[in-house]
Design an enzyme around this catalytic site. Structure first.
Site, PDB file in Angstrom:
ATOM      1  N   SER A  40     -36.054   3.958   0.850  1.00 10.08           N
ATOM      2  CA  SER A  40     -36.204   2.503   0.883  1.00 10.08           C
ATOM      3  C   SER A  40     -37.654   2.038   0.924  1.00 10.08           C
ATOM      4  O   SER A  40     -37.936   0.876   0.631  1.00 10.08           O
ATOM      5  CB  SER A  40     -35.455   1.921   2.088  1.00 10.08           C
ATOM      6  OG  SER A  40     -35.910   2.510   3.294  1.00 10.08           O
ATOM      7  N   ASP A 337     -39.682  -5.489   8.851  1.00 14.90           N
ATOM      8  CA  ASP A 337     -38.380  -5.450   9.524  1.00 14.90           C
ATOM      9  C   ASP A 337     -38.372  -4.272  10.495  1.00 14.90           C
ATOM     10  O   ASP A 337     -39.414  -3.660  10.721  1.00 14.90           O
ATOM     11  CB  ASP A 337     -37.249  -5.392   8.476  1.00 14.90           C
ATOM     12  CG  ASP A 337     -37.233  -4.093   7.676  1.00 14.90           C
ATOM     13  OD1 ASP A 337     -37.929  -3.128   8.060  1.00 14.90           O
ATOM     14  OD2 ASP A 337     -36.516  -4.030   6.649  1.00 14.90           O
ATOM     15  N   HIS A 340     -39.430  -1.056   8.001  1.00 13.78           N
ATOM     16  CA  HIS A 340     -40.303  -1.017   6.822  1.00 13.78           C
ATOM     17  C   HIS A 340     -41.579  -1.831   7.002  1.00 13.78           C
ATOM     18  O   HIS A 340     -41.549  -2.907   7.602  1.00 13.78           O
ATOM     19  CB  HIS A 340     -39.543  -1.544   5.596  1.00 13.78           C
ATOM     20  CG  HIS A 340     -38.256  -0.840   5.361  1.00 13.78           C
ATOM     21  ND1 HIS A 340     -37.035  -1.356   5.757  1.00 13.78           N
ATOM     22  CD2 HIS A 340     -37.991   0.357   4.778  1.00 13.78           C
ATOM     23  CE1 HIS A 340     -36.076  -0.501   5.438  1.00 13.78           C
ATOM     24  NE2 HIS A 340     -36.627   0.540   4.836  1.00 13.78           N
TER      25      HIS A 340
END
Length: 374
Positions: A40, A337, A340
């Site tokens: 991600s 977040d 990340h």
């Protein structure tokens, strides 16, 4: 239709054809061509096309991503990923298109393709709590498809030259193998009882070596491989372990460092044993730890609190979504977040990878790797 208008239309069409021809020539020349593998941290939207619990195609993700007008694209950050920024810095005219996107066909793939998947890992079992995600093995399978498409576009000889000399293969993976596999609360307890950290890390290195070797066999020659960052310092880990602002969770960071030491050895081995290949090692752990430790020096006001999230002292429990609280000063937060980095942090990391010295990227930086053998 008068003659002047006819000439104007002819000129405009010729200019369009010239521009298109120039773009195709640039693509074939491989200016900044980028093939991105990972999780991600660099997913540009592949998970949008999977039935998965790991998705970032909801606001306010992408709020600062200018090409989409601030709409979510599937990137797990507020703006550009490290892969996006590196591509820009190296002169890539377009972002690498997600492999699973409907528009990932034709000449657009000559600018590069992104295979990264949120929740994906080195091990095929990693991220199974998300139901669907692409492991590194599947990502390499997908590159094999792209490899054949490039051959159809350019011909066998030119395709091989394009991939070997003019393309960079970046691999950003491994964090989920700890966070969403070996260290996963409850589900992983059995694995940790039956497998020592050394044994698990040995499996990771063995699997990664096999996939990097497969890419080499598919003509990849210029690689950058990032190590695992300080996963014990992310807002999620700090929140669930109720740490102070300047503390990190010891075990995840210890495992990351054990893996990183083995990875360094693997990269040295591959450089020695795969003729013509150059593997560049990105020391992401030390680079991100430097930013977290000295965040004020880089213009940040916090390296602990998530800008977008909910729950606990550092907004680190519930992922970013429409109901999340969101900070107004996004470029002042190291983390977007609970997991990340923000675009502001990604910019610092990317610029070190492109033009930095051997403290964080060795034996050469990405600009030097791009120009190698050209």
């Amino acid at each position: 239709m008068n003659l002047a208008l006819v000439f104007l239309i002819i000129i405009i069409n010729n200019l369009r054809l010239f521009a298109k021809g120039t773009e195709d020539a640039n693509a074939a020349a491989g200016l900044g061509a980028s093939f991105i593998f990972g999780d991600s941290l660099v997913d540009a939207g592949n998970n949008n096309y999977l039935p998965t619990l790991s998705r970032a195609n909801i606001p306010p993700n992408g709020i600062d991503f200018k090409p989409s007008g601030g709409n979510p694209t599937g990137r797990y950050t507020n703006g550009r990923t490290i892969g996006d920024i590196v591509g820009e810095e190296l002169g890539q005219p377009h972002y690498a298109v997600p492999f699973l996107a409907p528009n990932s066909t034709g000449k657009v793939i000559l600018h590069g393709v992104n295979y990264a998947s949120g929740g994906g890992g080195i091990m095929n079992a990693t991220g199974r709590i998300f139901i669907n995600r692409l492991s590194i093995e599947i990502q390499v399978d997908y590159f094999n498809i792209t490899r054949k498409q490039i051959e159809q576009l350019l011909g066998e000889k030119q395709a091989r030259d394009y991939i070997m000399r003019k393309s960079i293969f970046s691999v950003t993976i491994g964090s989920n193998d700890f966070l969403n596999n070996y260290l996963l609360p409850v589900l992983s307890i059995g694995a940790r009882v039956s497998q020592t950290p050394d044994s698990f890390i040995n499996d990771l290195i063995t699997h990664l070596k096999a996939q990097l070797t497969r890419l080499y066999q598919l003509d990849a020659r210029k690689f950058i491989v990032g190590n695992v960052g300080p996963i014990g310092c992310i807002p999620y880990q700090k929140t669930i372990n109720r740490l102070n602002e300047d503390e990190c969770v010891a075990l995840p960071n210890k495992l990351a460092n054990q893996y990183n030491e083995r990875l360094k050895g693997l990269i040295a081995e591959l450089n020695k044993n795969l003729p013509g290949a150059t593997f560049v090692h990105a020391n992401v752990y030390d680079l991100v730890m430097e930013i977290i430790t000295n965040y004020e020096k880089y213009g940040f006001t916090t390296a602990s609190r998530a800008c977008c999230g909910n729950g606990g002292q550092f907004a680190g429990i519930i992922p970013c979504g429409p109901q999340s609280s969101m900070c107004s000063d996004r470029d002042k937060h190291v983390f977007w977040d609970p997991y990340h980095p923000s675009e502001a942090a990604n910019i610092i990391v990317a610029k070190q990878l492109v033009d930095g010295d051997t403290k964080y990227i060795s034996p050469m930086n990405l600009r030097q790797l791009r120009d190698l053998g050209l």
